[in-house]
Design an enzyme around this catalytic site. Structure first.
Site, short mmCIF file in Angstrom:
data_model
loop_
_atom_site.label_atom_id
_atom_site.label_comp_id
_atom_site.label_asym_id
_atom_site.label_seq_id
_atom_site.Cartn_x
_atom_site.Cartn_y
_atom_site.Cartn_z
N SER A 175 -6.40 -4.00 -31.40
CA SER A 175 -5.86 -2.98 -30.51
C SER A 175 -4.72 -3.57 -29.67
O SER A 175 -3.68 -2.93 -29.46
CB SER A 175 -6.96 -2.43 -29.61
OG SER A 175 -6.42 -1.51 -28.72
N SER A 176 -4.90 -4.80 -29.23
CA SER A 176 -3.88 -5.40 -28.34
C SER A 176 -2.57 -5.66 -29.07
O SER A 176 -1.50 -5.56 -28.45
CB SER A 176 -4.40 -6.71 -27.75
OG SER A 176 -5.59 -6.45 -27.04
N GLY A 191 -1.66 -3.79 -31.78
CA GLY A 191 -1.22 -2.43 -32.06
C GLY A 191 -0.51 -1.82 -30.85
O GLY A 191 0.51 -1.14 -30.98
N THR A 221 -2.17 -13.52 -45.96
CA THR A 221 -0.77 -13.18 -45.71
C THR A 221 -0.71 -11.87 -44.93
O THR A 221 -1.42 -10.92 -45.24
CB THR A 221 -0.01 -13.06 -47.05
OG1 THR A 221 0.19 -14.37 -47.58
CG2 THR A 221 1.36 -12.41 -46.85
N LEU A 222 0.10 -11.87 -43.90
CA LEU A 222 0.25 -10.69 -43.03
C LEU A 222 1.57 -10.00 -43.39
O LEU A 222 2.59 -10.68 -43.53
CB LEU A 222 0.28 -11.13 -41.57
CG LEU A 222 -0.87 -12.06 -41.13
CD1 LEU A 222 -0.57 -12.65 -39.75
CD2 LEU A 222 -2.18 -11.30 -41.12
N GLU A 223 1.52 -8.70 -43.53
CA GLU A 223 2.73 -7.92 -43.86
C GLU A 223 3.15 -7.25 -42.55
O GLU A 223 2.73 -6.15 -42.23
CB GLU A 223 2.38 -6.89 -44.93
CG GLU A 223 1.76 -7.51 -46.19
CD GLU A 223 0.50 -6.77 -46.68
OE1 GLU A 223 0.11 -5.76 -46.06
OE2 GLU A 223 -0.09 -7.21 -47.67
N TYR A 271 -13.30 -12.81 -57.44
CA TYR A 271 -11.84 -12.93 -57.32
C TYR A 271 -11.36 -14.33 -57.68
O TYR A 271 -10.34 -14.49 -58.30
CB TYR A 271 -11.40 -12.57 -55.89
CG TYR A 271 -9.90 -12.44 -55.76
CD1 TYR A 271 -9.23 -11.36 -56.32
CD2 TYR A 271 -9.15 -13.41 -55.10
CE1 TYR A 271 -7.85 -11.24 -56.23
CE2 TYR A 271 -7.77 -13.29 -55.00
CZ TYR A 271 -7.13 -12.21 -55.56
OH TYR A 271 -5.76 -12.09 -55.47
#
Ligand SMILES: Nc1ccn([C@H]2C[C@H](O)[C@@H](COP(=O)(O)OP(=O)(O)OP(=O)(O)O)O2)c(=O)n1
Length: 178
Positions: free
Chosen positions: A95-96, A98, A120-122, A153
């Protein structure tokens, strides 16, 4: 069902969930906070081609932070290396983050049973915002999986994102046949 804090701890004890580094204070009621690693990356080309191998360039976030701007996709990486052998891990925003207009994934939040890597962050932002290496950036939640897993996986021939790395990884869509 989502694992509670005590269940996450139990799985860590058993070794079926690995989070490195692990800090007890980062464990929330039913999630674990992950942090932004020092490497970011952007695509070299402005126009991407879903059939091609789009190359990225990596750079380090300076100590006094780095300003992200709207209109660019930044690939980031979690500090945390994780392994999840019996549950479905999901990467969620906080939330913080966002509330600062920072999105940490474009469409993919789900992980796979057997995923062993940093995440990995997009990253995209709603307005210019300065970010810092090490800041809390997201949280992992763990779902109970129903049914037997036939293909983990990590043993899947076409698992594209399981090569251990501390840097963001670009889209490997080019490995799909379509
Ligand atoms: N924001 C995200 C989302 C997922 N992952 C990791 C965890 C997943 O187990 C792995 C693969 O994610 P997907 O299954 O969504 O990706 P693809 O289907 O494109 O790849 P593959 O064919 O390897 O499954 O990537 C990640 O690092 N960052």
């Amino acid at each position: 069902m989502i694992l509670s804090d005590s269940r996450i701890l139990e799985e860590i004890e058993k070794g079926t969930i690995i989070i490195e580094p692990f800090k007890r204070e980062c464990l929330g009621t039913n999630s674990y906070d992950v942090h932004l690693g020092k490497y970011l990356a952007t695509y070299k080309s402005r126009v991407l081609d879903a059939k091609a191998h789009n190359e990225i360039e990596h750079f380090e976030i300076p100590k006094d932070g780095y300003v992200l701007y709207p209109g660019t996709l930044y690939l980031g990486v979690t500090v945390e290396y994780t392994e999840t052998h019996g549950h479905v891990p999901f990467l969620e925003g906080k939330s913080s983050t966002g509330r600062l207009g920072i999105d940490i994934h474009a469409t993919a939040g789900k992980g796979d049973v057997g995923f062993c890597n940093t995440w990995t962050l997009e990253i995209s932002v709603a307005q210019p915002v300065k970010i810092y290496a090490g800041m809390p950036i997201g949280q992992l939640i763990y779902f109970v999986v129903e049914g037997k897993i036939e293909t983990m996986y990590n043993s899947k021939g076409n698992a594209k994102y399981n090569n251990k790395t501390t840097r963001p990884v670009e889209s490997m869509m080019w490995k799909n046949r379509f």
